[in-house]
Design a protein around this motif. Sequence first.
Motif, PDB file in Angstrom:
ATOM      1  N   THR A   1       0.818  -1.209   0.000  1.00  0.00           N
ATOM      2  CA  THR A   1       0.000   0.000   0.000  1.00  0.00           C
ATOM      3  C   THR A   1       0.856   1.265   0.000  1.00  0.00           C
ATOM      4  O   THR A   1       0.526   2.240  -0.682  1.00  0.00           O
ATOM      5  N   SER A   2       1.943   1.275   0.731  1.00  0.00           N
ATOM      6  CA  SER A   2       2.765   2.484   0.841  1.00  0.00           C
ATOM      7  C   SER A   2       3.424   2.875  -0.479  1.00  0.00           C
ATOM      8  O   SER A   2       3.845   4.016  -0.651  1.00  0.00           O
ATOM      9  N   MET A   3       3.510   1.944  -1.423  1.00  0.00           N
ATOM     10  CA  MET A   3       4.123   2.238  -2.728  1.00  0.00           C
ATOM     11  C   MET A   3       3.094   2.451  -3.823  1.00  0.00           C
ATOM     12  O   MET A   3       3.453   2.617  -4.981  1.00  0.00           O
ATOM     13  N   ALA A   4       1.812   2.460  -3.473  1.00  0.00           N
ATOM     14  CA  ALA A   4       0.749   2.509  -4.485  1.00  0.00           C
ATOM     15  C   ALA A   4      -0.008   3.825  -4.449  1.00  0.00           C
ATOM     16  O   ALA A   4      -1.223   3.866  -4.677  1.00  0.00           O
ATOM     17  N   HIS A   5       0.685   4.935  -4.191  1.00  0.00           N
ATOM     18  CA  HIS A   5       0.026   6.232  -4.120  1.00  0.00           C
ATOM     19  C   HIS A   5       0.061   6.985  -5.449  1.00  0.00           C
ATOM     20  O   HIS A   5      -0.348   8.140  -5.500  1.00  0.00           O
ATOM     21  N   TYR A   6       0.553   6.378  -6.502  1.00  0.00           N
ATOM     22  CA  TYR A   6       0.599   7.049  -7.793  1.00  0.00           C
ATOM     23  C   TYR A   6      -0.781   7.044  -8.435  1.00  0.00           C
ATOM     24  O   TYR A   6      -1.632   6.195  -8.171  1.00  0.00           O
ATOM     25  N   THR A   7      -1.040   8.031  -9.291  1.00  0.00           N
ATOM     26  CA  THR A   7      -2.353   8.180  -9.945  1.00  0.00           C
ATOM     27  C   THR A   7      -2.299   7.802 -11.421  1.00  0.00           C
ATOM     28  O   THR A   7      -3.327   7.823 -12.101  1.00  0.00           O
ATOM     29  N   GLY A   8      -1.154   7.517 -11.921  1.00  0.00           N
ATOM     30  CA  GLY A   8      -1.016   7.126 -13.327  1.00  0.00           C
ATOM     31  C   GLY A   8       0.438   6.798 -13.611  1.00  0.00           C
ATOM     32  O   GLY A   8       1.310   6.899 -12.731  1.00  0.00           O
ATOM     33  N   PHE A   9       0.715   6.405 -14.838  1.00  0.00           N
ATOM     34  CA  PHE A   9       2.099   6.133 -15.239  1.00  0.00           C
ATOM     35  C   PHE A   9       2.742   7.451 -15.651  1.00  0.00           C
ATOM     36  O   PHE A   9       3.108   7.664 -16.810  1.00  0.00           O
ATOM     37  N   ASP A  10       2.857   8.348 -14.686  1.00  0.00           N
ATOM     38  CA  ASP A  10       3.348   9.707 -14.925  1.00  0.00           C
ATOM     39  C   ASP A  10       4.341  10.067 -13.828  1.00  0.00           C
ATOM     40  O   ASP A  10       4.939   9.189 -13.214  1.00  0.00           O
ATOM     41  N   ASP A  11       4.509  11.389 -13.584  1.00  0.00           N
ATOM     42  CA  ASP A  11       5.485  11.834 -12.592  1.00  0.00           C
ATOM     43  C   ASP A  11       5.154  11.395 -11.175  1.00  0.00           C
ATOM     44  O   ASP A  11       6.023  11.446 -10.291  1.00  0.00           O
ATOM     45  N   THR A  12       3.883  10.982 -10.922  1.00  0.00           N
ATOM     46  CA  THR A  12       3.543  10.510  -9.577  1.00  0.00           C
ATOM     47  C   THR A  12       4.053   9.093  -9.330  1.00  0.00           C
ATOM     48  O   THR A  12       4.036   8.621  -8.197  1.00  0.00           O
ATOM     49  N   CYS A  13       4.507   8.423 -10.368  1.00  0.00           N
ATOM     50  CA  CYS A  13       4.979   7.030 -10.251  1.00  0.00           C
ATOM     51  C   CYS A  13       6.503   7.041 -10.329  1.00  0.00           C
ATOM     52  O   CYS A  13       7.081   7.269 -11.393  1.00  0.00           O
ATOM     53  N   ASP A  14       7.162   6.828  -9.178  1.00  0.00           N
ATOM     54  CA  ASP A  14       8.611   6.952  -9.135  1.00  0.00           C
ATOM     55  C   ASP A  14       9.298   5.673  -9.605  1.00  0.00           C
ATOM     56  O   ASP A  14       8.661   4.678  -9.938  1.00  0.00           O
ATOM     57  N   SER A  15      10.642   5.733  -9.643  1.00  0.00           N
ATOM     58  CA  SER A  15      11.416   4.620 -10.192  1.00  0.00           C
ATOM     59  C   SER A  15      11.217   3.335  -9.399  1.00  0.00           C
ATOM     60  O   SER A  15      11.199   2.237  -9.972  1.00  0.00           O
ATOM     61  N   SER A  16      11.042   3.436  -8.073  1.00  0.00           N
ATOM     62  CA  SER A  16      10.850   2.229  -7.266  1.00  0.00           C
ATOM     63  C   SER A  16       9.555   1.522  -7.646  1.00  0.00           C
ATOM     64  O   SER A  16       9.511   0.301  -7.805  1.00  0.00           O
ATOM     65  N   ALA A  17       8.470   2.295  -7.798  1.00  0.00           N
ATOM     66  CA  ALA A  17       7.182   1.700  -8.187  1.00  0.00           C
ATOM     67  C   ALA A  17       7.244   1.130  -9.607  1.00  0.00           C
ATOM     68  O   ALA A  17       6.723   0.040  -9.877  1.00  0.00           O
ATOM     69  N   LEU A  18       7.892   1.849 -10.513  1.00  0.00           N
ATOM     70  CA  LEU A  18       7.980   1.386 -11.903  1.00  0.00           C
ATOM     71  C   LEU A  18       8.753   0.064 -11.991  1.00  0.00           C
ATOM     72  O   LEU A  18       8.333  -0.858 -12.698  1.00  0.00           O
ATOM     73  N   LEU A  19       9.869  -0.003 -11.271  1.00  0.00           N
ATOM     74  CA  LEU A  19      10.638  -1.250 -11.267  1.00  0.00           C
ATOM     75  C   LEU A  19       9.849  -2.360 -10.577  1.00  0.00           C
ATOM     76  O   LEU A  19       9.898  -3.528 -10.998  1.00  0.00           O
ATOM     77  N   GLY A  20       9.090  -2.023  -9.514  1.00  0.00           N
ATOM     78  CA  GLY A  20       8.278  -3.020  -8.822  1.00  0.00           C
ATOM     79  C   GLY A  20       7.200  -3.611  -9.710  1.00  0.00           C
ATOM     80  O   GLY A  20       6.887  -4.801  -9.622  1.00  0.00           O
ATOM     81  N   ILE A  21       6.618  -2.786 -10.573  1.00  0.00           N
ATOM     82  CA  ILE A  21       5.591  -3.273 -11.502  1.00  0.00           C
ATOM     83  C   ILE A  21       6.181  -4.340 -12.427  1.00  0.00           C
ATOM     84  O   ILE A  21       5.583  -5.397 -12.649  1.00  0.00           O
ATOM     85  N   ILE A  22       7.363  -4.052 -12.975  1.00  0.00           N
ATOM     86  CA  ILE A  22       7.998  -5.002 -13.895  1.00  0.00           C
ATOM     87  C   ILE A  22       8.372  -6.294 -13.169  1.00  0.00           C
ATOM     88  O   ILE A  22       8.191  -7.401 -13.697  1.00  0.00           O
ATOM     89  N   VAL A  23       8.877  -6.167 -11.941  1.00  0.00           N
ATOM     90  CA  VAL A  23       9.313  -7.338 -11.182  1.00  0.00           C
ATOM     91  C   VAL A  23       8.143  -8.227 -10.782  1.00  0.00           C
ATOM     92  O   VAL A  23       8.223  -9.463 -10.838  1.00  0.00           O
ATOM     93  N   ASN A  24       7.000  -7.626 -10.406  1.00  0.00           N
ATOM     94  CA  ASN A  24       5.899  -8.382  -9.795  1.00  0.00           C
ATOM     95  C   ASN A  24       4.893  -8.938 -10.794  1.00  0.00           C
ATOM     96  O   ASN A  24       4.112  -9.832 -10.451  1.00  0.00           O
TER      97      ASN A  24
END
Length: 517
Positions: free
Chosen positions: A150-173
Motif C-alpha cells: 500500500t505504501s508504494m501505491a500512491h501514484y495516480t497514473g504512469f506519470d510523474d507521480t509514479c517513481d522509479s521504485s514503483a515502476l521497477l516493482g511493476i515489472i518485477v511483480n
Amino acid sequence: MTTFNTGNFSSSFNFEDFSSRLNEPEAELIIVDIANEVSSSQVVKPDIEDDQKRWLIVGICLHSVISPALRKYIPPVVSQLYNKLKQTDKIDAQTFAKHMKRYKPTNKELNYEAINNNSAIPKVKGKKDEQKYNYDVTNDVDLTKLFMITSMAHYTGFDDTCDSSALLGIIVNIDTFPVLPQKTAKKLRSDIRNPWAHCNFSEWDVIKYQNSFQLMQQFIKNLLLPVQDETEILAQLMQWQTNGLQFLQGTTLGVELVQELKNETRALSKFILDVVSKNDMSFQVVHKSILSIESSLNNTLERINNIETQSLQMNGDILSLTDAVTGMQDSHKADFESVEKMKTELHNIDTEVTGVKNELKGTQEALKISTLNFQSTKSDVDKNTLDIANIAKYLSYVRPNGKLFFYPPDRVSTFVSRQDELEQLQEVFEIRSSETHTQVICGLGGIGKTTLAVEYAWTFQTFYPGGVFWMSAETNEALEDSVQRLAIDTNTVGQNAKETLVKHLNGCAVFKTDGCL
C-alpha cells in the motif's frame, strides 16, 4: 591617455616585461596570448564531496532518464493484461463475495487495500474491514497497484507521480513482462535504487558508480525498445556519465553544465518533496541531502557568473591595451619615415656613408646568424613540445572515452622502472599477435606483479582495439564479482557463477587478437 585595471589580470603576468615589448611589431599577438592566459586560469569547483557527486548523478539518471523510459514501456503490457482479466475474471465488476483473491499464474495475493481509497476505511478491532472494500478494478493503473504494498501505491497514473521504485516493482511483480527485463529490473532496484534512497554516501565509491551506469545501460538494452528510442536513452546516460566524470575530476565547470545540474537537482528535489507528503518519512533524509547539494551548485553558479563579469572587464582592458599599441605603432612609423629622410640627406656625405654601410653589413651578418640560431632553437622547442605531448598522453591517468571495454584498475601514479619487463611482455605479444597467447608474471608476494600488469594494460591499451578485460582472482568472491561485471557488459550472464565464467570466456574468444584479458 589610456588607463588599465591591472588588478583583474593573472598574478603570473609581468607588466614591466610587457611594457618593454610594446614597440615590437607582434605586440597585438602578445595581447591575444595574455587574454588566453587569463581566461584559462579561471577554475570553479563545487564544494561537494565525490561520493555525494556520484550519488547525485545516479539519482538524476534514475529520475530523469530511467523513469521516463519505463513510463512509456509499461502501459502497453499492463493494458493488455487488464483487458484479458476483464474478459476472464471480470475484475472491473467484483464484490467481496466474488473477487479474484490471487493472481493465478504466480499465485500472488492481490492487495485491494491499495485501490479505491480502501485504505481509508476504518479498521474493526484492529483488523481491516475488507467487506466494505470496493473491489472494482476500473483501469490498468489500479491493476498494477494490486501487486504493490500500500505504501508504494500512491501514484495516480504512469506519470510523474509514479517513481522509479514503483515502476521497477511493476515489472518485477507482474509475470507478463519478459524474463530478462524482470531480472535486470530486480537487480537495478536492489543494487542501485534502494541503496540510493537510503542516502548512505560512503558506499557510493568509484566501483559502485561505474557498476550503476553499466547496469542501467544493460537494463535499457534488455527492454528491446525501438532502435531510435534505445539510442536516445543510452546517449542520455552516456552524456550524464561524461558530465559526471567532469563533475568528479574537478575540471573547470562551464555555466551550461552547472545550470543543467542545478535544474535536474531542483526537479529531483521537488519530486522527492511530493513523495514525502505521501510516503514514509525516510525520504526526508534524501530530500535534505539534495537541498544541500542544490545550495552548493547555486553558490558555484554565482561564482562562475562573477568570473564572467571579471572576464568582460579584462576584455575591456585588453581592448584599451590594443588601442595604445596601435598608437605606438603609428608613432613608430612616423619615426621610421623621419629616419629614412635623414638617411637620404646623409647619403651625400661619401665618407660617412661608407662607414655606415660597412657597419650595416656587419649588423646584417650578425642578424642573419641570430635568425638561424632562432630558427634552430624554435625547431628544438617545437620538437620538445611534441615529445612532451606524447609523453603526457603515454602517461595519462584518464580512462579512454572511446574504448567500450576497459576494466583495469586505476593507474598507479608511483610506478617507476620495470621498462625491460614491459617491453619484454609487449615484444612477445607482438610476435604472437596472430593467435591467442598467454603470458604469466611470476614472483614473490608483494614484488609488484599486479602493478606491472596494470601498467602494461594502460601503456599498451591502443594495441587492443577489442578492449582490455580484467579479472581479480585474489578470492573466489572477487573472481565471481569480476566475471559478473564483465558478463553484464558482454551479455554472457549464465544461471550460476560457473556457467557465467564459461560463457564469458567463450565470448572473449570472439575478440581473438583484438583484446587483452
